[in-house]
Design an enzyme around this catalytic site. Structure first.
Site, mmCIF file in Angstrom:
data_model
loop_
_atom_site.group_PDB
_atom_site.id
_atom_site.type_symbol
_atom_site.label_atom_id
_atom_site.label_comp_id
_atom_site.label_asym_id
_atom_site.label_seq_id
_atom_site.Cartn_x
_atom_site.Cartn_y
_atom_site.Cartn_z
ATOM 1 N N LYS A 191 27.223 51.150 10.129
ATOM 2 C CA LYS A 191 26.218 51.790 10.985
ATOM 3 C C LYS A 191 24.919 50.990 10.956
ATOM 4 O O LYS A 191 24.261 50.913 9.920
ATOM 5 C CB LYS A 191 25.912 53.218 10.524
ATOM 6 C CG LYS A 191 25.024 53.960 11.542
ATOM 7 C CD LYS A 191 24.384 55.202 11.007
ATOM 8 C CE LYS A 191 23.051 54.953 10.336
ATOM 9 N NZ LYS A 191 21.965 54.531 11.247
ATOM 10 N N GLU A 228 21.045 48.575 -2.179
ATOM 11 C CA GLU A 228 19.979 47.568 -2.100
ATOM 12 C C GLU A 228 18.771 48.308 -1.572
ATOM 13 O O GLU A 228 18.693 48.593 -0.392
ATOM 14 C CB GLU A 228 20.444 46.495 -1.097
ATOM 15 C CG GLU A 228 19.827 45.168 -1.283
ATOM 16 C CD GLU A 228 20.429 44.452 -2.463
ATOM 17 O OE1 GLU A 228 19.770 44.459 -3.508
ATOM 18 O OE2 GLU A 228 21.531 43.911 -2.345
ATOM 19 N N CYS A 244 12.298 44.146 1.776
ATOM 20 C CA CYS A 244 12.373 44.925 0.540
ATOM 21 C C CYS A 244 11.941 44.097 -0.664
ATOM 22 O O CYS A 244 11.427 44.627 -1.636
ATOM 23 C CB CYS A 244 13.777 45.477 0.343
ATOM 24 S SG CYS A 244 15.058 44.243 0.572
ATOM 25 N N GLU A 258 5.995 51.492 -1.868
ATOM 26 C CA GLU A 258 6.393 50.427 -0.956
ATOM 27 C C GLU A 258 5.795 50.706 0.421
ATOM 28 O O GLU A 258 6.055 51.741 1.017
ATOM 29 C CB GLU A 258 7.919 50.366 -0.861
ATOM 30 C CG GLU A 258 8.405 49.198 -0.040
ATOM 31 C CD GLU A 258 9.929 49.083 -0.013
ATOM 32 O OE1 GLU A 258 10.600 50.122 0.083
ATOM 33 O OE2 GLU A 258 10.434 47.953 -0.086
#
Lengths: 305, 494
Positions: B199, B273, B307, B404
């Protein structure tokens, strides 16, 4: 006078087989050729009968190409080897005919040999950027050191191609040498050299740098002796050497401590090239380099999480 | 000069006069043939969603609708998993050398179509063409090429003499590197003999659908790869489906934890991840000009939507002022604007939602007392944009040092000793990446050893290669992608 000219049968053009040295297709400097026949002794073509000088020229070309080829990224070498597979696939018909004639095989059996040879290039294309992780690695030494072992190509490799398997056997011994980043001087099968000489044409159009592969035809004993004794050759693959000759060559190779890959069996050529090749033809041509570097000390343990 | 001012209108004139004036150099959109609508890719066919739902995918830089895409629901997920299950038997039974050749074909077609795919990715994602052309696409092709070569060498990978695939892999990927994340997921999965249902993110579905077409061109057997564009609900249904054997997710830590809870108690193998808050540590003996370039690429590559971005700059006190000044000077020369322009350094933020999150966190940074500086560039009037921003006077307690941001925002902290640098670098629940800048090898290695991070770049940043394992410690996830290590995630090594 008749209105129509007599229908004529078109005369085909024969190919002049030549050596492949330094990316070019020279004749033997000796000017010699020898007749190559099929399995029923019918003449096929003349092949150049390479000389000691041709062998030495080929070593010079291979040495010159070594810096560039070994310095290319492993990824790039993989791309080039895969390109060889693509080019070989496109000329499968030609090789099928040549292998059938050379080895006395049916068309179907020869085609299977050619397919296997294409797949062999693909197999080694995939190894270029993987062998380092399989054959190298970090060493947990008992001290504050970073310690890493990496495989590197040994240099110029003389390859005595199998005497019987004119294409699959040849590719099976040549592709691993190239995959490691070494450059090669190949002595083709003495009696069945034509597929090897044609393979030079494939290599020349596959982004393989000139000189990375050099292909000689001629008398194996005559060409192998100067290669085994050559001080600028780093390794020799004796696969295509008859038993007595292999011992002699191994002894000569000891003079500058060449890496030697011995024939698989006493016959010198009983190897089954359709079997899974593993990595046994890669590691003999790799040197292991281990790098030490102090890691220093911060005098703290840092966070445990 | 009137026509030239277009691309440089955003550039402020500082002591250096800002960026040089360049004429616009847009890459042509004509190389991409976009259809008005796209379906789901299930069992080798493009098909509508069972409930007929669709969604629009927009260009982040212009907000124009690029195409309308079928939106997968639970029923479609089930259909795709069934197709992948049917395909698994024959696919995993193929000799590795034959699987390899399919993957090599895919790699070659990607190389051939890379210009088209780079433009497509820039249109759908908003990142500069310079990055899709020079970074994303070459890595995508290399990744398939690399894992193709493993398909017939699994016995040499160190996981036993005859490692087996897991079965059907459910893969959910983010929008920041749409096609690259697809490659990281699909290439090792297929090489190991699994089949996949993937997806893509709802804001960037197009390159995955073009990839479906590439699978068809390569003659890949039906059902081996299934692509389900959709939203979080489809992702949740996919990872929760009882007939998947493997779940691989790249995305936020919050969703990663939710997935970890979902697969608890099942036989599903899981790799994650997730987020990061990478520390980029600059010592006083570092080559400072090089370090400034590394800081810039560390946090402003892909608009910081990475990331493993170096979002926390830890700079030694003695050189802090010099580094920050040089950094600001450098940032005034970056070109923000049309992502298709070959001179653009900073493209668009991927979505309005992401822009809102960046804005919220940077506002919090100011409110909590950090000092904000943004590159003085003018933002285009349509699309989602955020100027490169640097916060100084940041403490470890500030949200901008802990959370983040996933945007072009750098938080600068200082340290005096290597031990302090390590303590601050590790003071985060994340552990994905770090950078170390120093001329002294032993210091680099000593610091690297103490860092709790999966990737440590010395005198460089944001380097990627298919042969090199990538992944995080702690709440940045588990498992590695890339290299020999990346195979383990898709093999039954129990």
């Amino acid at each position: 006078m008749s209105d129509k000219p007599e229908p004529t049968v078109r005369l085909s053009v024969f190919k002049t087989y030549k050596l492949y040295v330094g990316g070019k297709f020279p004749r033997s400097e000796s000017g010699r050729v020898y007749e190559v026949t099929d399995s029923k002794d019918r003449p096929l073509a003349n092949a150049p009968q390479g000389s000691r000088k041709d062998a030495r020229d080929a070593v010079v070309a291979a040495r010159k190409a070594f810096g560039g080829w070994s310095g290319a990224t492993a990824y790039n070498r993989g791309q080039v080897l895969y390109r060889v597979a693509e080019m070989l696939e496109g000329r499968a018909d030609q090789f099928t005919r040549e292998v059938a004639e050379a080895e006395g095989l049916s068309r179907a059996k020869a085609a299977a040999q050619v397919s296997a040879a294409v797949d062999r290039w693909v197999w080694y294309a995939g190894w270029t950027d993987k062998i380092a992780q399989v054959a190298g690695g970090a060493n947990p030494v008992a001290g504050p050191f970073f310690n890493l072992s990496s495989p590197e190509p040994t240099g110029v490799v003389a390859v005595l191609a199998p005497q019987r398997s004119s294409l699959l056997g040849l590719v099976s011994v040549l592709a691993p040498v190239l995959a490691t980043g070494c450059t090669a001087v190949v002595v083709a099968s003495e009696d069945r050299p034509l597929p090897a000489l044609t393979l030079g044409e494939v290599l020349a159009t596959s982004d393989v740098p000139g000189g990375a592969v050099n292909i000689l035809s001629g008398r194996t004993a005559e060409l192998a002796a100067p290669l085994a004794a050559h001080q600028d050759v780093n390794a020799i693959d004796l696969t295509g050497a008859p038993a007595e000759l292999a011992v002699e060559l191994e002894r000569a190779a000891a003079d500058n401590l060449k890496r030697v890959l011995r024939p698989a069996d006493a016959e010198g050529d009983g190897e089954d090239f359709t079997a899974d090749p593993g990595i046994r033809r890669l590691t003999p041509f790799l040197e292991t380099k281990t790098v030490w570097h102090p890691t220093g000390s911060l005098g703290v343990s840092g966070s445990a999480y | 000069m009137a026509e030239m001012s277009e691309t440089t209108s955003g550039a402020a004139k500082d002591a250096f006069g800002g960026p040089f004036l360049y004429a616009p150099a847009p890459e042509s959109r004509a190389v991409v043939d976009l259809a008005p609508s796209y379906g789901l890719f299930i069992d080798g066919e493009f098909t509508e969603a069972a409930d007929g739902q669709v969604f629009k995918t927009l260009s982040p830089s212009t907000e124009e609708v690029l195409s309308e895409v079928a939106r997968a629901g639970a029923e479609d997920v089930d259909r795709a998993v069934k197709a992948a299950r049917r395909a698994f038997g024959p696919w995993s039974a193929l000799p590795g050398a034959e699987r390899a050749k399919y993957l090599f074909r895919i790699a070659r077609i990607i190389q051939e179509r890379s210009r088209e795919l780079a433009v497509l990715e820039t249109l759908d994602n908003g990142k500069p063409i310079k990055e899709t052309r020079d970074s994303d696409l070459p890595l995508v092709a290399a990744h398939f090429f690399y894992y193709a070569g493993w398909a017939d060498k699994l016995a040499h990978a160190g996981f036993g003499p005859d490692p087996r695939p897991l079965g059907v892999a459910a893969q959910v990927i983010p929008w920041n590197f749409p096609l690259l994340m697809l490659a990281w997921k699909i290439a090792p999965a297929l090489a190991a003999g699994n089949t996949v249902v993937l997806k893509p993110a709802e804001t960037t579905p197009l390159s995955a659908l073009f990839f479906a077409d590439i699978c068809r061109s390569a003659g890949l057997p039906k059902g081996v790869v299934n692509i389900l564009p959709g939203y979080g609900d489809a992702g949740a249904a996919l990872t929760a489906h009882p007939d998947v054997d493997k779940v691989a997710f790249t995305g936020s830590t919050a969703v990663g934890k939710e997935i970890a809870r979902t697969v608890a108690g099942t036989r599903k193998k899981l790799t994650l991840e997730l987020g990061g808050k990478g520390a980029n540590i600059v010592f006083d003996d570092a080559p400072l000009d090089q370090a400034v370039e590394g800081i810039v690429s560390g946090i402003f590559f892909n608009q910081g939507q990475v990331c493993c971005a170096g979002s926390r700059l830890l700079v030694q006190e003695s050189v802090a002022e010099e580094v920050v000044d040089a950094l600001k000077r450098r940032l005034t020369t970056l070109r923000l604007g049309d992502p298709l322009d070959k001179n653009t350094d900073i493209g668009a933020i991927n979505s309005a939602e992401q822009l809102a999150r960046i804005t919220e966190l940077t506002d919090a940074g100011e409110a909590e007392g950090a000092e904000r500086w943004s590159a003085p560039c003018e933002l285009p009037s349509t699309g989602h944009w955020f100027a490169p921003t640097v916060f100084t006077q940041v403490t470890q307690a500030h949200r901008i040092a802990r959370e983040e941001i996933f945007g072009p925002v750098l938080s600068v902290l200082t340290f005096r000793t290597p031990a302090e640098a390590v303590a601050k670098a590790n003071n985060t629940p994340y552990g994905l990446s770090a950078g170390i800048w120093s001329e002294k090898g032993s210091r680099i290695l000593a610091v690297a050893e103490k860092l709790r991070a999966g990737v440590v770049w010395a005198n460089s940043f944001n380097k990627f290669d298919p042969t090199s394992p990538f992944g995080g410690y702690k709440e940045s996830g588990h498992g590695r992608e890339g290299g020999r290590h990346g195979l383990e995630a898709y093999l039954d090594v129990r």
